[in-house]
Design a protein around this motif. Structure first.
Motif, PDB file in Angstrom:
ATOM      1  N   LEU A 145      32.059 -26.762 -15.167  1.00 58.00           N
ATOM      2  CA  LEU A 145      31.635 -25.629 -14.332  1.00 58.00           C
ATOM      3  C   LEU A 145      31.452 -24.380 -15.197  1.00 58.00           C
ATOM      4  O   LEU A 145      31.953 -24.310 -16.331  1.00 58.00           O
ATOM      5  N   CYS A 180      32.879 -16.554 -10.144  1.00 60.58           N
ATOM      6  CA  CYS A 180      32.023 -15.580  -9.447  1.00 60.58           C
ATOM      7  C   CYS A 180      32.144 -15.655  -7.936  1.00 60.58           C
ATOM      8  O   CYS A 180      31.623 -14.825  -7.223  1.00 60.58           O
ATOM      9  N   LYS A 220      30.692 -17.373  -5.729  1.00 63.61           N
ATOM     10  CA  LYS A 220      29.507 -17.609  -4.894  1.00 63.61           C
ATOM     11  C   LYS A 220      29.621 -18.926  -4.099  1.00 63.61           C
ATOM     12  O   LYS A 220      28.974 -19.103  -3.084  1.00 63.61           O
ATOM     13  N   CYS A 221      30.444 -19.803  -4.585  1.00 66.54           N
ATOM     14  CA  CYS A 221      30.612 -21.089  -3.890  1.00 66.54           C
ATOM     15  C   CYS A 221      31.549 -20.952  -2.695  1.00 66.54           C
ATOM     16  O   CYS A 221      31.767 -21.901  -1.949  1.00 66.54           O
TER      17      CYS A 221
HETATM   18  S1  SF4 Z   1      30.024 -20.563  -7.719  1.00 64.54           S
HETATM   19 FE1  SF4 Z   1      32.138 -21.171  -7.767  1.00 64.54          FE
HETATM   20  S2  SF4 Z   1      32.142 -22.820  -9.204  1.00 64.54           S
HETATM   21 FE2  SF4 Z   1      30.220 -21.807  -9.499  1.00 64.54          FE
HETATM   22  S3  SF4 Z   1      30.645 -20.382 -11.099  1.00 64.54           S
HETATM   23 FE3  SF4 Z   1      31.020 -19.275  -9.253  1.00 64.54          FE
HETATM   24  S4  SF4 Z   1      33.182 -19.597  -8.815  1.00 64.54           S
HETATM   25 FE4  SF4 Z   1      32.632 -21.026 -10.393  1.00 64.54          FE
END
Ligand code: SF4
Ligand code: B12
Lengths: 446, 312
Positions: free
Chosen positions: A12, A17, A19-20
């Motif tokens: 990963l 961040c 976003k998930c």
């Molecule tokens: S979306 Fe989730 S898994 Fe992807 S980089 Fe951001 S925190 Fe990490």
């Protein structure tokens, strides 16, 4: 093989961040490992991560769908070697082969046989699902015209196009281009050409080779050429080779996650003697074949093979059962006889079938015994006089009928005395032991 | 990627059990791998096929099988000869006539029939009671003595009567068929009880209780697979007895072996269907680990032998 959360985490972006929808990449990785999230939720995942995680998450045996629409069949996607470990999921598909040298009348007959092959067994509709169109003439045009005949007269039936000649496959597939047929087969000599056709037409492709090493190499080669939906034929044509080769393939896929063999198996059981063919096909069904191609589909043969397939593919943890209810059979009225059985599907459908045969409209009380047969339920102390009495009283059947007579299975005749005690005002009649005695029993009373 | 053949590491082996004497004696068992996996084990003996004979004429058997037996059915000894000439490895005499609900024949009568059958053939003999636990205790004692010296398999010992039946087999130097009810633990339990009373486990043949295709076959199938795994992979000595499947009596009572084509046209030819029912049931049991089958139709038995040859 499934990856752990920590292993997934390595792939990963590690930017946390959010976003998930998860606080950290690690938290997301844990969800992925538990199969409670999908990698799609991370917009920044690299192509490499998608590829590696996708492969790791892929089932040990790839699911392949042949055909389109409601008659399409899904094969593969199995997870165990023995049904008691969990269950077998996607039942073996039966196909009949039709050769282009037998086109015309004979072909028409076989197509008809496939279309009328459906039987009803224990509440399930079972049939010969597919047709294998076989090129033997050496003439692509002749093959193509048989494909057309089959497509036209058996619309929707999944097809297996059998030829080693890419020109014949090309000609044949023109008539079923959008129907996702299975192409049989890529060999060492024609792999590139066959893979090209399969890719273009989004068809699945069988690889046929002599032995396990050869089929492994060929499967890798075809995969390398960009084909995803692969089916394996390691060459077995006799029962012993089937058991051995198919067991090794299944083990390699499931226990070793050996990708080149992680595909469904196609088996050819043909024999000049139909009983030999039936016996050989039965071995293929039990031992991991996902498609069994037969040379003929006599009704008696298919009844036996479809029943075997149904047996092997039922869920060993949950017997097939029907809902507890008072079932009305025919135009039953307030004077019609009332019978009782258990909710084991097999018991219910056998009894129901015989009552229907008798043409005597009846009521059938089906009692929830956790899907156990009459005798098993009785032996387990679940089909007892007091439980039956309670069920009959609470079922409301007294509103449907004027009489108070209950017919019980002959094998539990022993219950009749206790039942008359527990159901005051009722007459208990002992029926025949076997359900096939019901027609004459019921007609004799009418 | 090269394929490394994934082999199982087996630690157990099925006991070898011999039935009969002389040149026609039959040995079953001996396997040290799951059924027919020749690439990782040895199978010194083919599964054996016994054809069933009863002490009463088979009037209530379906026509397809009665026809195949013909007039021989009137005499157990003639019938046994027919089985031998039809290629059976073993004759299985079932003393159904001793059942209190049948003809309630006496143990002495049963013993006489058993002796007659034993001298009519030179292939090994299985002698089964009627399945009535109490009556079988008496019948099998008399019978075991009557066929002494023939190294038969006597049965069936069940939870209710295993002591007397096993004692009869032991006293007369026979092997024993022990039946439990479709349950891995019950099968093991019965073998343990038998060994505790001094019956050698190497002389037991286990009957996990059979069922017919379409009528519970999958239960027997999975119970047998589990028994075989316990025997070979977990090296459980109480599960290493060979397995017999008594399929004929289950197959030839289901509708598929009786209903004429005129009644169920979608089921096709009765003759073929009925024979196929027994052959495919046999196939299921063989795939799950059967070392011996008890069958009824000589044609179905012959076809099953063919399948066995193809599997070995
Ligand atoms: S979306 Fe989730 S898994 Fe992807 S980089 Fe951001 S925190 Fe990490
Ligand atoms: C498969 C099976 C099992 C399976 C369960 C399958 C299921 N879903 O029920 C399992 C392995 C779980 C099992 C367990 C047991 N079983 Co069990 N089992 C069988 C077996 C082999 C087949 C049963 C079957 O599917 N029959 C088919 C169905 C359709 O039969 P059925 O419901 O009786 O219906 C027939 C008739 O009764 C009639 N009929 C039905 N309804 C009606 C209604 C009317 C009005 C009429 C007239 C007729 C009628 O028509 C049908 C066909 O002709 C039988 C042996 C045999 N060959 O019958 C033993 C059998 C039923 N089991 C038996 C026993 C003892 C047990 C256990 C107690 C043993 C144990 N291991 O502890 C347990 C009890 C379960 C529990 N504790 O949970 C005994 C019962 C003996 C007895 N008379 O008491 C049997 C007969 C075996 C034997 N010969 O000893 N069993």
């Amino acid at each position: 093989m499934a990856l752990s959360g920590v292993e997934i985490f390595k792939y990963l972006p590690k930017t946390n961040c959010k976003k998930c929808g998860h606080p950290t990449c690690l938290a997301f990785a844990m969800k992925l490992a538990a199969k409670q999230a999908s990698l799609d939720a991370c917009p920044d995942a690299s192509e490499e991560a998608k590829k590696i995680l996708g492969e790791a998450a892929a089932p040990p045996i790839r699911a392949v769908t042949i055909g389109t629409g409601d008659k399409a069949v899904k094969i593969g996607d199995e997870i165990c070697l023995f049904r008691h470990e969990k269950k077998f999921f996607n039942p073996t598909v039966f196909a009949v082969s039709i050769k282009d040298t037998e086109a015309g009348e004979a072909a028409a007959k076989k197509i008809e046989a496939v279309k009328s092959s459906e039987i009803d067994r224990v509440g399930q509709k079972l049939r010969v699902e597919a047709i294998a169109v076989v090129e033997e003439s050496g003439d692509p045009a002749k093959f193509a015209s048989l494909v057309k005949q089959v497509v036209d007269s058996a619309p929707g039936v999944p097809l297996i196009l059998v030829s080693k000649n890419p020109a014949a496959i090309e000609a044949g597939i023109a008539h079923c281009a959008d129907k996702k047929p299975l192409i049989y087969a890529a060999t060492n000599d024609n792999a590139e050409a066959m893979a090209k056709i399969a890719k273009e037409k989004k068809a699945s492709l069988a690889v046929a080779a002599d032995g396990l090493d050869a089929v492994t190499a060929l499967s890798e080669k075809v995969k390398g050429l960009g084909v995803e939906d692969i089916v394996l034929d390691p060459g077995a044509r006799k029962a012993k080779d089937m058991i051995e080769q198919y067991t090794i393939i299944r083990r390699a896929a499931i226990k070793k996650n050996f990708k080149p063999l992680g595909y469904p198996i196609i088996s050819f059981a043909a024999d000049g003697n139909p009983m030999t063919e039936a016996a050989r096909a039965s071995i293929a069904v039990m031992k991991y074949a996902s498609i069994v191609v037969l040379s003929n589909i006599e009704k008696w043969k298919m009844l036996a093979l479809l029943s075997l397939r149904q047996n092997i593919y039922t869920d060993p943890q949950v017997p097939m059962q029907v809902a507890q209810n008072i079932y009305k059979i025919g135009e039953a009225n307030e004077n019609s006889p009332l019978m009782i059985t258990t909710n084991f599907s097999l018991s219910y459908f056998i009894v129901r079938g015989e009552v229907e045969n008798s043409k005597v409209p009846s009521w059938l009380a089906v009692m929830d015994n956790e899907g156990l047969s009459v005798l098993t339920a009785w032996a387990a102390g679940k089909f007892t006089a007091s439980r039956i009495a309670q069920f009959i009283t609470e079922s409301g059947v007294e509103k449907n009928i004027k009489h108070r007579e209950l017919i019980i299975p002959g094998y539990v005749a022993i219950l009749s005395g206790a039942l008359e005690e527990k159901l005051p005002g009722w007459k208990i009649t002992v029926g025949p032991r076997e359900a096939n005695g019901l027609p004459s029993f019921l007609k004799g009373r009418a | 990627m090269a394929l490394a053949i994934p082999k199982e590491a087996y630690s157990g082996k099925i006991y070898e059990v011999q039935l009969g004497t002389g040149p026609k004696a039959v040995t079953i068992g001996g396997a040290n791998a799951l059924p027919f996996l020749g690439f990782e084990g040895v199978f010194p003996h083919k599964p054996a096929i016994a054809l069933e004979v009863t002490d009463t004429s088979p009037d209530d058997w379906p026509e397809t099988v009665r026809k195949a037996i013909g007039d021989a059915g009137k005499s157990p000894a003639q019938w046994a000869k027919l089985c031998q000439s039809a290629g059976a490895d073993i004759v299985a005499l079932r003393l159904i006539g001793t059942h209190p609900d049948q003809q309630n024949k006496s143990p002495e009568e049963a013993a006489k029939v058993a002796a007659e059958v034993a001298s009519a053939v030179d292939i090994p003999l299985i002698v089964l009671g009627s399945g009535h636990a109490e009556k079988d205790s008496q019948v099998l004692q008399a019978v075991a003595a009557a066929v002494r010296g023939k190294n038969c398999a006597i049965g069936k010992a069940m939870e209710e009567n295993y002591k007397t039946v096993a004692a009869a087999a032991m006293a007369n130097d026979h092997k024993l068929i022990a039946m439990s009810q479709l349950d891995v633990n019950l099968a093991k339990q019965l073998n343990i009880l038998l060994t505790q009373m001094g019956f050698a486990k190497e002389r037991i043949i286990m009957d996990p209780m059979s069922s017919a295709l379409g009528y519970g076959l999958e239960y027997t199938y999975s119970v047998m697979e589990r028994i075989r795994q316990a025997a070979l992979l977990q090296n459980d000595p109480m599960m290493q007895t060979p397995i017999v499947c008594d399929i004929g009596m289950n197959v030839w009572k289901v509708k598929e072996t009786m209903a004429p084509e005129a009644e169920v046209s979608e089921w096709g030819s009765l003759e073929d269907r009925a024979v196929a029912w027994e052959v495919i049931t046999a196939s299921g049991m063989l795939a799950a680990g059967a070392d011996m089958l008890i069958m009824r139709h000589p044609g179905a038995a012959a076809k099953t032998k063919e399948l066995i040859s193809e599997l070995m």
